[in-house]
Design a protein around this motif. Structure first.
Motif, short mmCIF file in Angstrom:
data_model
loop_
_atom_site.label_atom_id
_atom_site.label_comp_id
_atom_site.label_asym_id
_atom_site.label_seq_id
_atom_site.Cartn_x
_atom_site.Cartn_y
_atom_site.Cartn_z
N ILE A 129 -3.10 21.60 32.14
CA ILE A 129 -2.56 22.66 32.81
C ILE A 129 -1.45 22.33 33.54
CG2 ILE A 129 -3.49 24.62 34.53
CD1 ILE A 129 -4.77 24.41 31.92
N VAL A 130 -0.41 22.72 33.55
CA VAL A 130 0.90 22.17 33.95
C VAL A 130 1.70 23.30 34.68
CG1 VAL A 130 1.14 20.27 32.29
CG2 VAL A 130 2.43 22.36 31.98
N GLY A 131 2.65 22.82 35.67
CA GLY A 131 3.16 24.03 36.30
C GLY A 131 4.73 23.99 36.08
N PRO A 132 5.60 24.51 36.85
CA PRO A 132 6.92 24.84 36.57
C PRO A 132 7.74 23.81 37.01
CG PRO A 132 6.37 26.41 37.94
CD PRO A 132 5.03 25.60 37.76
N VAL A 133 7.43 23.03 38.10
CA VAL A 133 8.28 21.94 38.77
C VAL A 133 8.73 21.07 37.76
CG1 VAL A 133 7.98 19.99 40.21
CG2 VAL A 133 7.30 22.27 40.77
N CYS A 134 9.98 20.67 38.16
CA CYS A 134 10.73 19.86 36.91
C CYS A 134 10.37 18.26 37.42
CB CYS A 134 12.27 20.00 37.39
SG CYS A 134 13.24 19.06 35.89
N GLU A 135 9.10 18.06 37.05
CA GLU A 135 8.36 16.58 37.36
C GLU A 135 7.47 16.52 35.94
OE1 GLU A 135 9.43 14.09 39.25
OE2 GLU A 135 10.50 15.47 40.74
N THR A 136 7.51 15.09 35.35
CA THR A 136 6.36 14.92 34.56
C THR A 136 4.95 14.97 35.09
OG1 THR A 136 7.80 13.79 33.04
CG2 THR A 136 5.50 13.40 32.60
N GLY A 137 5.05 14.49 36.47
CA GLY A 137 3.81 14.39 37.27
C GLY A 137 3.43 15.79 37.62
N ASP A 138 4.01 17.00 37.24
CA ASP A 138 3.63 18.22 37.65
C ASP A 138 2.38 18.79 36.80
OD1 ASP A 138 3.30 20.75 38.98
OD2 ASP A 138 5.11 21.52 37.70
N PHE A 139 1.34 18.45 37.14
CA PHE A 139 0.14 18.82 36.43
C PHE A 139 -1.04 19.18 37.56
CE2 PHE A 139 -0.70 14.41 36.58
CZ PHE A 139 -2.02 14.24 37.12
N LEU A 140 -1.75 20.04 36.92
CA LEU A 140 -3.23 20.46 37.90
C LEU A 140 -4.43 19.94 37.18
CD1 LEU A 140 -1.95 23.96 39.05
CD2 LEU A 140 -1.77 21.97 40.22
N GLY A 141 -4.39 19.74 36.06
CA GLY A 141 -5.39 19.13 35.27
C GLY A 141 -4.97 19.16 33.61
N LYS A 142 -5.69 18.00 33.23
CA LYS A 142 -5.46 17.44 31.92
C LYS A 142 -6.63 17.49 31.14
CE LYS A 142 -1.37 14.35 32.88
NZ LYS A 142 -0.98 12.99 32.60
N ILE B 23 -0.98 19.11 45.27
CA ILE B 23 -0.76 17.65 44.90
C ILE B 23 -1.50 16.58 44.60
CG2 ILE B 23 -0.25 16.79 47.16
CD1 ILE B 23 2.56 15.92 46.21
N ARG B 24 -2.92 17.03 45.03
CA ARG B 24 -3.98 15.96 44.93
C ARG B 24 -3.78 15.49 43.33
NH1 ARG B 24 -8.70 16.64 45.03
NH2 ARG B 24 -9.32 14.81 45.70
N PRO B 25 -4.06 16.20 42.19
CA PRO B 25 -3.84 15.74 40.99
C PRO B 25 -2.66 14.84 40.74
CG PRO B 25 -4.46 18.15 40.93
CD PRO B 25 -3.92 17.59 42.16
N SER B 26 -1.44 15.02 41.06
CA SER B 26 -0.31 14.29 40.98
C SER B 26 -0.41 13.02 41.85
CB SER B 26 0.91 15.11 41.08
OG SER B 26 1.15 16.10 40.45
N LEU B 27 -0.84 13.16 43.06
CA LEU B 27 -0.77 12.10 43.98
C LEU B 27 -1.84 11.17 43.84
CD1 LEU B 27 0.72 10.91 46.35
CD2 LEU B 27 -0.63 12.53 48.07
N TYR B 28 -3.12 11.77 43.66
CA TYR B 28 -4.28 10.90 43.53
C TYR B 28 -4.81 10.76 42.16
CZ TYR B 28 -4.38 11.59 48.56
OH TYR B 28 -3.71 12.00 49.98
N SER B 29 -4.31 11.21 41.19
CA SER B 29 -5.04 11.55 39.83
C SER B 29 -6.43 12.49 39.95
CB SER B 29 -5.23 10.19 39.11
OG SER B 29 -3.94 9.45 39.05
N ALA B 30 -6.23 13.13 41.12
CA ALA B 30 -7.74 13.88 41.43
C ALA B 30 -8.00 14.80 40.31
CB ALA B 30 -7.56 14.49 42.69
N TRP B 31 -9.62 14.83 40.12
CA TRP B 31 -9.84 15.65 39.20
C TRP B 31 -10.58 16.88 39.98
CZ3 TRP B 31 -14.10 18.76 37.47
CH2 TRP B 31 -14.07 19.21 36.21
N GLN B 32 -10.11 18.15 39.56
CA GLN B 32 -10.78 19.34 40.12
C GLN B 32 -11.07 20.29 38.81
OE1 GLN B 32 -7.84 19.03 43.81
NE2 GLN B 32 -8.93 20.99 43.77
N ASN B 33 -12.20 21.22 38.99
CA ASN B 33 -12.67 21.87 37.90
C ASN B 33 -11.84 22.99 38.01
OD1 ASN B 33 -14.23 22.62 35.92
ND2 ASN B 33 -15.93 23.67 37.21
#
Length: 415
Positions: A338-351, A311-321
């Motif tokens: 890089i996005v996931g299947p969860v039904c939220e626009t905030g569901d991303f792991l990296g942009k 959840i760090r990228p969604s919660l904190y706008s955290a950047w991870q390589n």
């Protein structure tokens, strides 16, 4: 991330190919390097030399029993914020008398159990908490060891959600009230004052805020001494950062030597509470590309991991390589979210990540050892993923992937 390296274009954890682990245990999964974990703890521990000290690993960063057991075997103490974390420490072979209990909302049952188990000390953060501890200790006929977590009003210059040392934060006793609280504690029949504590925030990459907080603590320690209150330890909390992107975080030895230089004329035992700085770069999250969805405005790579797993990228706008597990035959690069299947626009792991991708590719999200699995959930009824630990060429599954049926264990239909 030295434990995670490429060999012939394939990502390895120590001496095991990551794709081999995914073939065996599935995707997504967390993978940890035991060697990296041990080396990082020892970097903190050994930097103190002969100075009396205790490294109290912050359990909230990653609470897997196997990981806690590795640290316990190395002599680690622990920093906990709930009874559940204390019971985890004990189940993993840790010791209550090397564990400090932090947190602003300690319940009566948690205080009672911690006293019965022989907790090293409570880091008191609320005035009424001191009264509650004294009362419960009296009922049990024991003396409760306490330290006060002081809020020094120092700006850690970190994300506001992980800044804890400013006067607008909920944590700690305001520094101008601390002397009064210590004097109240000294007059209580079931309280023993053992230390002072502060923790100003997380992911700090500059030593200066730590030293500023220490100066304020030492000024308070002098005031305490003047009224006859002497301490056994100074606990400087955690918060030392790691490199996620281009940060230049101090090494533990540099940080500790700066602290010890200021403490050279004292004989207090020094406690630290690192979490992320020990385990953060000892782990990765591996995920598989399910679909590629290029559009006129954005290119989306839809993977099987999601915000419930990390959840760090969604919660904190955290950047991870985010890196490929296999670089062999990489095609043309594009910029992907890089996005996931969860039904939220905030569901991303990296942009906006430049990668050459095709469906089925495996990706590794780096620096995922801290606040990864420990903050994961079952949102969207997604089972939590497997955790794996590697040392050299040895592999151990340290948490089995949850089954679908485990999602509703404990639930009951209305009758």
């Amino acid at each position: 991330m030295d434990a995670f390296t490429y060999q012939a274009n394939k990502l390895y954890v120590e001496n095991i190919a990551v794709e081999t682990l995914v073939e065996r245990y599935g995707s997504p999964c967390y993978i940890y390097s035991k060697t990296a974990l041990m080396q990082r703890f020892q970097a903190f521990d050994q930097a103190f030399g002969a100075r009396p000290h205790l490294i109290c690993y912050a359990v909230k960063a990653n609470s897997n029993l196997a990981l806690l057991n590795v640290l316990a075997q190395l002599g680690s103490g622990f920093d906990i914020v709930s009874l559940g974390e204390l019971k985890r420490v004990l189940a993993a072979g840790g010791q209550a008398n090397k564990t400090v209990f932090s947190g602003v909302g300690k319940r009566a049952d948690e205080i009672r159990s911690a006293l019965e188990l022989g907790i090293k000390c409570f880091n008191v953060e609320v005035s009424a908490e001191l009264d509650r501890i004294n009362h419960i200790a009296g009922e049990l006929g024991v003396i409760a060891p306490v330290s006060f977590r002081v809020n020094p009003d120092v700006d850690a210059k970190t994300h506001p959600y992980i800044s804890t040392g400013l006067k607008e934060n909920k944590f700690g006793i305001e520094i101008h009230q601390a002397l009064l609280e210590y004097q109240r504690a000294a007059a209580m029949p079931n309280i023993k004052i053992v230390g002072i504590d502060c923790h100003i925030g997380s992911q700090l990459t500059d030593i200066a805020p730590f030293l500023a907080a220490l100066e304020k603590l030492l000024a308070l320690v002098e005031q305490l001494s003047a009224v006859g209150i002497d301490l056994e330890h100074i606990d400087l909390g955690g918060g030392l950062g790691i490199c996620y992107n281009q940060e230049q975080a101090p090494e533990p030895a540099e940080y500790i030597q700066a602290l010890l230089s200021r403490l050279a004329n004292s004989n207090y035992t020094v406690l630290l509470e690192p979490g992320r700085a020990i385990v953060g770069n000892a782990g990765i999250l591996v995920t598989r590309v399910e679909y590629l969805k290029p559009t006129e405005h954005k290119n989306f790579a839809i993977v099987d991991a999601a915000m419930n797993d990390l959840i760090r990228p969604s919660l904190y706008s955290a950047w991870q390589n985010i890196i490929p597990v296999d670089k062999t035959g990489a095609g043309d690069e594009r910029v992907w979210d890089i996005v996931g299947p969860v039904c939220e626009t905030g569901d991303f792991l990296g942009k906006n990540r430049t990668l050459a991708l095709k469906p089925g590719d495996l990706l590794a999200i780096c620096s995922a050892g801290a606040y990864g699995f420990s903050m994961s959930s079952q949102y969207n009824s997604r089972p939590r993923v497997a955790e794996i630990m590697v040392q050299d060429d040895k592999v151990q599954l340290i948490r089995a992937r949850e089954t679908i049926e485990q999602l509703w264990l404990g639930e009951q239909l209305m009758v």
